[in-house]
Design an enzyme around this catalytic site. Structure first.
Site, PDB file in Angstrom:
ATOM      1  CB  CYS A   2      -0.875   0.022   1.229  1.00 44.54           C
ATOM      2  SG  CYS A   2      -1.765  -1.497   1.503  1.00 44.54           S
ATOM      3  NE  ARG A  27       4.566   1.450  -2.435  1.00 45.47           N
ATOM      4  CZ  ARG A  27       5.299   1.197  -1.361  1.00 45.47           C
ATOM      5  NH1 ARG A  27       6.583   1.457  -1.370  1.00 45.47           N
ATOM      6  NH2 ARG A  27       4.763   0.705  -0.288  1.00 45.47           N
ATOM      7  CD1 TRP A  77      -1.210  -4.986  -4.428  1.00 44.74           C
ATOM      8  CD2 TRP A  77      -0.433  -6.206  -2.736  1.00 44.74           C
ATOM      9  NE1 TRP A  77      -0.749  -6.176  -4.939  1.00 44.74           N
ATOM     10  CE2 TRP A  77      -0.274  -6.940  -3.929  1.00 44.74           C
ATOM     11  CE3 TRP A  77      -0.016  -6.787  -1.545  1.00 44.74           C
ATOM     12  CZ2 TRP A  77       0.284  -8.215  -3.969  1.00 44.74           C
ATOM     13  CZ3 TRP A  77       0.539  -8.049  -1.583  1.00 44.74           C
ATOM     14  CH2 TRP A  77       0.690  -8.752  -2.781  1.00 44.74           C
ATOM     15  CG  ASN A 101       1.002   1.612   3.793  1.00 48.26           C
ATOM     16  OD1 ASN A 101      -0.130   1.780   3.369  1.00 48.26           O
ATOM     17  ND2 ASN A 101       2.073   2.098   3.192  1.00 48.26           N
ATOM     18  N   GLY A 102       0.289  -2.038   6.324  1.00 45.40           N
ATOM     19  CA  GLY A 102       0.704  -3.069   7.280  1.00 45.40           C
ATOM     20  C   GLY A 102      -0.455  -3.969   7.643  1.00 45.40           C
ATOM     21  CD  GLU A 483      14.637 -19.813  -6.379  1.00 43.88           C
ATOM     22  OE1 GLU A 483      14.086 -20.616  -7.138  1.00 43.88           O
ATOM     23  OE2 GLU A 483      14.418 -18.591  -6.427  1.00 43.88           O
ATOM     24  CE  LYS A 487      15.437 -16.234  -8.777  1.00 46.19           C
ATOM     25  NZ  LYS A 487      14.125 -16.547  -8.276  1.00 46.19           N
ATOM     26  CD  GLU A 490      14.161 -16.438 -13.004  1.00 41.07           C
ATOM     27  OE1 GLU A 490      14.449 -16.341 -11.803  1.00 41.07           O
ATOM     28  OE2 GLU A 490      13.016 -16.265 -13.433  1.00 41.07           O
ATOM     29  CG  HIS A 506      25.539 -40.994  -9.700  1.00 40.03           C
ATOM     30  ND1 HIS A 506      25.949 -42.311  -9.724  1.00 40.03           N
ATOM     31  CD2 HIS A 506      25.210 -40.740  -8.412  1.00 40.03           C
ATOM     32  CE1 HIS A 506      25.853 -42.835  -8.506  1.00 40.03           C
ATOM     33  NE2 HIS A 506      25.412 -41.886  -7.688  1.00 40.03           N
ATOM     34  CE  LYS A 605       7.258 -10.807  -9.812  1.00 46.79           C
ATOM     35  NZ  LYS A 605       8.444 -11.439  -9.257  1.00 46.79           N
TER      36      LYS A 605
HETATM   37  O1  M6R Z   1       3.744 -16.596 -10.012  1.00 41.28           O
HETATM   38  P1  M6R Z   1       4.256 -17.986  -9.927  1.00 41.28           P
HETATM   39  O2  M6R Z   1       4.919 -18.260  -8.619  1.00 41.28           O
HETATM   40  O3  M6R Z   1       3.200 -19.008 -10.227  1.00 41.28           O
HETATM   41  O4  M6R Z   1       5.345 -18.086 -11.042  1.00 41.28           O
HETATM   42  C1  M6R Z   1       5.991 -19.274 -11.353  1.00 41.28           C
HETATM   43  C2  M6R Z   1       7.223 -19.010 -12.178  1.00 41.28           C
HETATM   44  O5  M6R Z   1       6.885 -18.442 -13.403  1.00 41.28           O
HETATM   45  C3  M6R Z   1       8.182 -18.080 -11.442  1.00 41.28           C
HETATM   46  O6  M6R Z   1       8.511 -18.594 -10.187  1.00 41.28           O
HETATM   47  C4  M6R Z   1       9.478 -17.850 -12.237  1.00 41.28           C
HETATM   48  O7  M6R Z   1      10.225 -19.014 -12.253  1.00 41.28           O
HETATM   49  C5  M6R Z   1      10.221 -16.663 -11.621  1.00 41.28           C
HETATM   50  N1  M6R Z   1      10.671 -15.799 -12.641  1.00 41.28           N
HETATM   51  C6  M6R Z   1      11.322 -17.063 -10.724  1.00 41.28           C
HETATM   52  O8  M6R Z   1      12.214 -16.073 -10.388  1.00 41.28           O
END
Ligand code: M6R
Length: 610
Positions: A2, A27, A77, A101-102, A483, A487, A490, A506, A605
């Site tokens: 928010c 935001r 939000w 907010n919060g 992960e 990251k 990406e 392996h 996103k």
């Molecule tokens: O919104 P979601 O968590 O369902 O999204 C899933 C993936 O598209 C998302 O986690 C993607 O891998 C991100 N870009 C990770 O950083």
């Protein structure tokens, strides 16, 4: 998250409020509103609110102009209560208008108390409770708005930045802060209050940041900061030299870095109202699962949320002893899964809009399973489709690469596992108490990790030209290795693979030479020694080892080229601390390479296509 803005001066407030809220649009929000008073008219404030975008609010303001030189404005939000006109801020009770907010942690208890005292509620929000509290304090004899706010603050627990205005004292705005940002802007015969400097930067660069546990009384000509007991705090203003874009990013170079640094606060918000230390238990927002009837749990998710689900598998099997499967949503929906009553499907999605996950839920429901959604976005399609919804409350994530949404999903997994374990009887109260206490202590520990940025940046520079990385981990650190690799791929476009450390021999071991950085997750725990052996195997082949290790581990340095230390936490919660250095490593490698970190190529996103 928010957004808050308040203005008190001699100019018309509404255009200033709307201008400030526009600056906060980035935001993310689902509704907006203003409350404006004309002190010279003697009439009360006019509140205009609406679900949707600011343009909708502006249209409404044409039909119902809010005229006056004092006002507060808010972009919401949703966290408690769906996005709607009624749930939008400001909330007005009697003469009192409030924006917030919060999250008010004890809102349910307060709502019941206020209702028994005759209060009538017009929204589903936790915020409206505060407006009632202030109104009630005044009716009960508080001599002025400041005292009424102070008395009301004694009653609320949680995270907040409040701004309160009264029709009866139109020359004063009263604000208070606990865990949510609040800043006062100083003008000439006019002053501002806001959640972020961005909102007021075009009006003034002279600001005072309000600190934890402080209240501030703002008039046209004066700003008085006190603690909640009324003791005055003196503070000199600062001059902000940031550009508008820098201010949006809170002074950080990228949203991703800002969001990495927001994780301590985000984790605290996920925990608000859910940790029941008196009963060694977890409260799941009124979700009542028939745990005894659950024979199996199946997680469905994509990308980072899939990795969080793999940690969920580890936690639920360990603490609740319920068998767990984890499936990539796009595979689940097409493999005619064997599923039915007795299965609880947990759909994990930061955005709540991922099409693959949505379709997988439809498939599960068609086959008779109950679905629990874990989402960061209130009322998104996935939580609406599910039977139950658990929200992570991380606040909007703008960087495409997920960071705070992931860590708060992990906190959600821990809460869910404790909730289930207490009901299957496999988690004893003592162990639950220990884990809950550790969860409560996590934000401070995460703060320690995000402060180790300079060391990680130096490591990133050294390995930033590598053409590939390997990430290794065992147990719940294996999903964190996945992960870490995702990251890095990406945002830096460097090829990276995550592997269970025991699988290295392996196959991937063939890749190891002096050019391959290998990130090894090796916090203390039952597989520590085995992981150290894997690390020695990498070293023996001239691979470069970056170890993520527990504080006080004096052994690992002799097997590694670099060691990044994380605080000690219970084994079950280690993934939440070990992932932070990996997010930071990816960030600094990408920054070194100069890629478009917040909007990496080819990525979106929220993935709403197959
Ligand atoms: O919104 P979601 O968590 O369902 O999204 C899933 C993936 O598209 C998302 O986690 C993607 O891998 C991100 N870009 C990770 O950083």
């Amino acid at each position: 998250m928010c957004g808050i803005i308040g203005y008190i001066g001699n100019r018309q407030a509404t255009p200033i409020l709307i201008g400030g809220l526009r600056k906060l649009e980035y935001r993310g929000y689902d509704s907006a509103g203003v409350s404006v008073i004309d002190p010279s008219s003697g009439a009360g404030s006019r509140v205009v609110r609406c679900r949707g975008k600011l343009s909708g609010l502006e249209q409404k303001l044409v039909a119902e102009p809010a005229v006056g030189t004092v006002g507060i404005g808010h972009t919401r939000w949703a966290t408690h209560g769906r996005p709607s006109d009624e749930n939008s801020h400001p909330h007005k009770v009697g003469a009192i208008s409030v924006i917030h907010n919060g999250i008010i942690e004890n809102h349910l208890t307060l709502r019941q108390e206020l209702a028994s005292a005759g209060a009538k509620f017009s929204s589903e929000t936790d915020t409206e409770i505060f407006a009632h509290l202030v109104d009630h304090a005044l009716t009960a004899g508080a001599p002025d708005l400041v005292t009424a706010v102070r008395r009301s603050l004694q009653k609320v627990r949680g995270s907040y930045a409040f701004v309160v205005m009264s029709d009866k004292e139109p020359g004063t705005l009263v604000a208070a802060k606990n865990s949510s940002p609040l800043v006062v802007g100083l003008g000439d015969g006019e002053n501002y209050v806001a959640s972020d400097v961005t909102a007021i930067l075009s009006e003034t660069r002279k600001v005072i940041f309000i600190e934890e546990g402080e209240m501030v009384v703002v008039t046209r000509d004066a700003v008085t900061i006190t603690d909640f007991d009324g003791n005055v705090h003196k503070r000199e203003p600062k001059i902000i030299t940031w550009s508008a874009l820098q201010a949006e990013k809170g002074g950080f170079k990228h949203y991703m870095l800002k969001e990495i640094h927001e994780q301590p606060r985000a984790v605290a918000d996920t925990l608000v109202g859910r940790v029941d230390l008196e009963n060694d238990d977890v409260l799941l927002d009124g979700i009542e699962l028939d745990v005894k009837s659950i024979k199996r749990i199946i997680f469905i998710a994509c990308g980072t949320s899939f990795h969080a689900s793999l940690v969920g598998e580890f936690l639920i099997e360990a603490l609740a002893r319920i068998p767990v499967e984890v499936d990539v949503a796009s595979e689940f929906r097409y493999r005619d899964p064997i599923i039915g009553k007795g299965d609880l499907v947990v759909a994990v999605s930061q955005s709540g809009e991922t099409l693959d996950t949505m379709e997988a839920i439809r498939e599960a429901k068609k086959k008779g399973a109950k679905v629990l959604a874990i989402s960061n976005v209130l009322e998104a399609s996935i939580p609406r489709l599910a039977d139950y919804a658990f929200y992570t409350h991380a606040g909007p994530e703008i960087g495409v690469a997920s960071t705070k949404a992931f860590t708060t999903q992990l906190v959600g997994m821990a809460l869910l596992a404790i909730y289930l374990g207490r009901r299957t009887g496999t988690l004893k109260p003592e162990k639950a108490r220990e884990l809950l206490a550790e969860l409560v202590a996590l934000p401070q520990k995460l703060r320690d990790v995000v402060e180790s940025g300079a060391q990680i940046q130096a490591i990133a520079r050294r390995y930033g030209n590598a053409t590939g990385f390997l990430f290794l981990g065992r147990g719940a650190q294996y999903p964190i290795a996945l992960e870490g690799a995702l990251k890095l791929k990406e945002i830096s476009y460097i090829h990276a693979e995550g592997y269970p450390a025991g699988e290295m021999k392996h196959g991937p071991i063939a890749l190891i030479d002096e050019h391959l950085p290998v990130v090894v997750l090796a916090p203390r725990g039952p597989s520590y020694e085995k992981t150290v052996s894997n690390l020695a195997e990498v070293r023996a082949r001239q691979g470069k080892v970056i170890a993520i290790a527990s504080r006080g581990d004096n052994e690992i340095g002799s097997h590694s080229d670099d060691v990044i230390v994380v605080p000690d936490v219970a084994l079950e919660l280690q993934p939440i601390v070990t992932v932070l250095p990996l997010q930071m490593l990816s960030y600094y490698v990408a920054d070194f390479k100069g890629t478009d970190i917040d909007q990496p190529r080819n990525l979106a996103k929220s993935v709403t296509v197959e």
